[in-house]
Write a protein that holds these residues in place. Structure first.
Motif, mmCIF file in Angstrom:
data_model
loop_
_atom_site.group_PDB
_atom_site.id
_atom_site.type_symbol
_atom_site.label_atom_id
_atom_site.label_comp_id
_atom_site.label_asym_id
_atom_site.label_seq_id
_atom_site.Cartn_x
_atom_site.Cartn_y
_atom_site.Cartn_z
ATOM 1 N N MET A 26 -7.006 -16.064 11.627
ATOM 2 C CA MET A 26 -6.797 -14.977 12.589
ATOM 3 C C MET A 26 -7.879 -14.996 13.663
ATOM 4 S SD MET A 26 -5.615 -11.926 9.998
ATOM 5 C CE MET A 26 -5.514 -10.663 11.254
ATOM 6 N N LYS A 27 -9.115 -15.214 13.253
ATOM 7 C CA LYS A 27 -10.237 -15.193 14.186
ATOM 8 C C LYS A 27 -10.262 -16.439 15.077
ATOM 9 C CE LYS A 27 -15.237 -14.603 14.294
ATOM 10 N NZ LYS A 27 -16.448 -14.440 13.499
ATOM 11 N N GLU A 28 -10.136 -17.613 14.472
ATOM 12 C CA GLU A 28 -10.234 -18.866 15.219
ATOM 13 C C GLU A 28 -9.115 -19.039 16.245
ATOM 14 O OE1 GLU A 28 -10.654 -22.387 12.819
ATOM 15 O OE2 GLU A 28 -12.088 -21.381 11.510
ATOM 16 N N HIS A 29 -7.913 -18.619 15.873
ATOM 17 C CA HIS A 29 -6.754 -18.851 16.732
ATOM 18 C C HIS A 29 -6.262 -17.588 17.424
ATOM 19 C CE1 HIS A 29 -6.505 -22.930 15.198
ATOM 20 N NE2 HIS A 29 -6.672 -22.431 13.986
ATOM 21 N N ASP A 30 -6.985 -16.494 17.211
ATOM 22 C CA ASP A 30 -6.632 -15.214 17.818
ATOM 23 C C ASP A 30 -5.169 -14.854 17.544
ATOM 24 O OD1 ASP A 30 -7.207 -12.882 19.230
ATOM 25 O OD2 ASP A 30 -6.520 -13.745 21.135
ATOM 26 N N LEU A 31 -4.806 -14.883 16.260
ATOM 27 C CA LEU A 31 -3.438 -14.602 15.839
ATOM 28 C C LEU A 31 -3.343 -13.246 15.145
ATOM 29 C CD1 LEU A 31 -2.396 -18.008 14.235
ATOM 30 C CD2 LEU A 31 -1.618 -17.083 16.412
ATOM 31 N N GLU A 32 -2.172 -12.635 15.265
ATOM 32 C CA GLU A 32 -1.882 -11.436 14.491
ATOM 33 C C GLU A 32 -1.664 -11.854 13.041
ATOM 34 O OE1 GLU A 32 1.471 -9.429 16.205
ATOM 35 O OE2 GLU A 32 0.574 -9.439 18.192
ATOM 36 N N LYS A 33 -1.750 -10.897 12.140
ATOM 37 C CA LYS A 33 -1.682 -11.195 10.712
ATOM 38 C C LYS A 33 -0.385 -11.903 10.327
ATOM 39 C CE LYS A 33 -2.395 -9.177 6.165
ATOM 40 N NZ LYS A 33 -2.698 -7.967 5.421
ATOM 41 N N GLY A 34 0.738 -11.473 10.869
ATOM 42 C CA GLY A 34 2.025 -12.075 10.521
ATOM 43 C C GLY A 34 2.092 -13.549 10.870
ATOM 44 N N ALA A 36 -0.555 -15.490 11.361
ATOM 45 C CA ALA A 36 -1.587 -16.164 10.577
ATOM 46 C C ALA A 36 -1.104 -16.424 9.153
ATOM 47 C CB ALA A 36 -2.864 -15.339 10.563
ATOM 48 N N LEU A 37 -0.342 -15.487 8.580
ATOM 49 C CA LEU A 37 0.222 -15.691 7.247
ATOM 50 C C LEU A 37 1.151 -16.897 7.236
ATOM 51 C CD1 LEU A 37 1.100 -12.120 5.928
ATOM 52 C CD2 LEU A 37 -0.375 -13.782 4.819
ATOM 53 N N LYS A 38 1.964 -17.010 8.267
ATOM 54 C CA LYS A 38 2.895 -18.135 8.347
ATOM 55 C C LYS A 38 2.140 -19.454 8.508
ATOM 56 C CE LYS A 38 7.555 -18.758 9.754
ATOM 57 N NZ LYS A 38 8.677 -18.225 10.466
ATOM 58 N N ALA A 39 1.094 -19.454 9.299
ATOM 59 C CA ALA A 39 0.272 -20.654 9.465
ATOM 60 C C ALA A 39 -0.397 -21.032 8.144
ATOM 61 C CB ALA A 39 -0.777 -20.425 10.544
ATOM 62 N N LEU A 40 -0.877 -20.032 7.429
ATOM 63 C CA LEU A 40 -1.505 -20.264 6.131
ATOM 64 C C LEU A 40 -0.494 -20.825 5.140
ATOM 65 C CD1 LEU A 40 -4.149 -19.915 4.510
ATOM 66 C CD2 LEU A 40 -3.352 -17.637 3.901
ATOM 67 N N TYR A 41 0.714 -20.328 5.182
ATOM 68 C CA TYR A 41 1.795 -20.827 4.318
ATOM 69 C C TYR A 41 2.001 -22.324 4.555
ATOM 70 C CZ TYR A 41 6.564 -21.886 2.850
ATOM 71 O OH TYR A 41 7.671 -22.476 2.292
ATOM 72 N N HIS A 42 2.117 -22.709 5.809
ATOM 73 C CA HIS A 42 2.362 -24.113 6.120
ATOM 74 C C HIS A 42 1.161 -24.996 5.787
ATOM 75 C CE1 HIS A 42 6.352 -23.757 7.740
ATOM 76 N NE2 HIS A 42 5.969 -22.689 8.416
ATOM 77 N N ALA A 43 -0.031 -24.448 5.868
ATOM 78 C CA ALA A 43 -1.236 -25.225 5.590
ATOM 79 C C ALA A 43 -1.535 -25.347 4.096
ATOM 80 C CB ALA A 43 -2.428 -24.597 6.298
ATOM 81 N N GLU A 44 -1.290 -24.300 3.328
ATOM 82 C CA GLU A 44 -1.750 -24.265 1.939
ATOM 83 C C GLU A 44 -0.652 -24.193 0.879
ATOM 84 O OE1 GLU A 44 -4.891 -24.652 1.081
ATOM 85 O OE2 GLU A 44 -5.681 -24.586 3.118
ATOM 86 N N VAL A 45 0.590 -23.905 1.276
ATOM 87 C CA VAL A 45 1.654 -23.704 0.284
ATOM 88 C C VAL A 45 2.765 -24.739 0.433
ATOM 89 C CG1 VAL A 45 3.384 -22.104 -0.600
ATOM 90 C CG2 VAL A 45 1.170 -21.234 0.142
ATOM 91 N N ALA A 46 3.359 -24.832 1.599
ATOM 92 C CA ALA A 46 4.527 -25.680 1.817
ATOM 93 C C ALA A 46 4.221 -27.154 1.587
ATOM 94 C CB ALA A 46 5.052 -25.469 3.231
ATOM 95 N N SER A 47 5.234 -27.895 1.230
ATOM 96 C CA SER A 47 5.154 -29.356 1.083
ATOM 97 C C SER A 47 4.054 -29.809 0.131
ATOM 98 C CB SER A 47 4.972 -30.016 2.448
ATOM 99 O OG SER A 47 6.040 -29.695 3.294
ATOM 100 N N GLY A 48 4.049 -29.228 -1.052
ATOM 101 C CA GLY A 48 3.110 -29.663 -2.080
ATOM 102 C C GLY A 48 1.690 -29.175 -1.913
ATOM 103 N N GLY A 49 1.517 -28.078 -1.211
ATOM 104 C CA GLY A 49 0.182 -27.527 -1.004
ATOM 105 C C GLY A 49 -0.463 -27.036 -2.285
#
Length: 62
Positions: A26-34, A36-49
């Motif tokens: 949220m801080k680095e990319h100046d994103l709203e929580k929603g 940022a949650l989606k970005a976190l999902y793709h980074a840490e959960v999706a595709s064998g995260g």
């Protein structure tokens, strides 16, 4: 695997490491929580995260 905001909120709520990562995104990319949650999902959960199994647990009926 499909993205669900409610699942991500539960996953983050139960994990201090993910809480910190969410704040950083949220801080680095100046994103709203929603977004940022989606970005976190793709980074840490999706595709064998790292947190994919924990995320899938929310899909199982209790």
């Amino acid at each position: 695997m499909k993205y669900y905001t409610s699942h991500m909120k539960k996953l983050v709520k139960n994990n201090k490491e993910l809480q910190e990562k969410l704040k950083n995104i949220m801080k680095e990319h100046d994103l709203e929580k929603g977004f940022a949650l989606k970005a976190l999902y793709h980074a840490e959960v999706a595709s064998g995260g790292k947190y994919q199994d924990a995320y899938r647990e929310f899909d199982t009926p209790q």
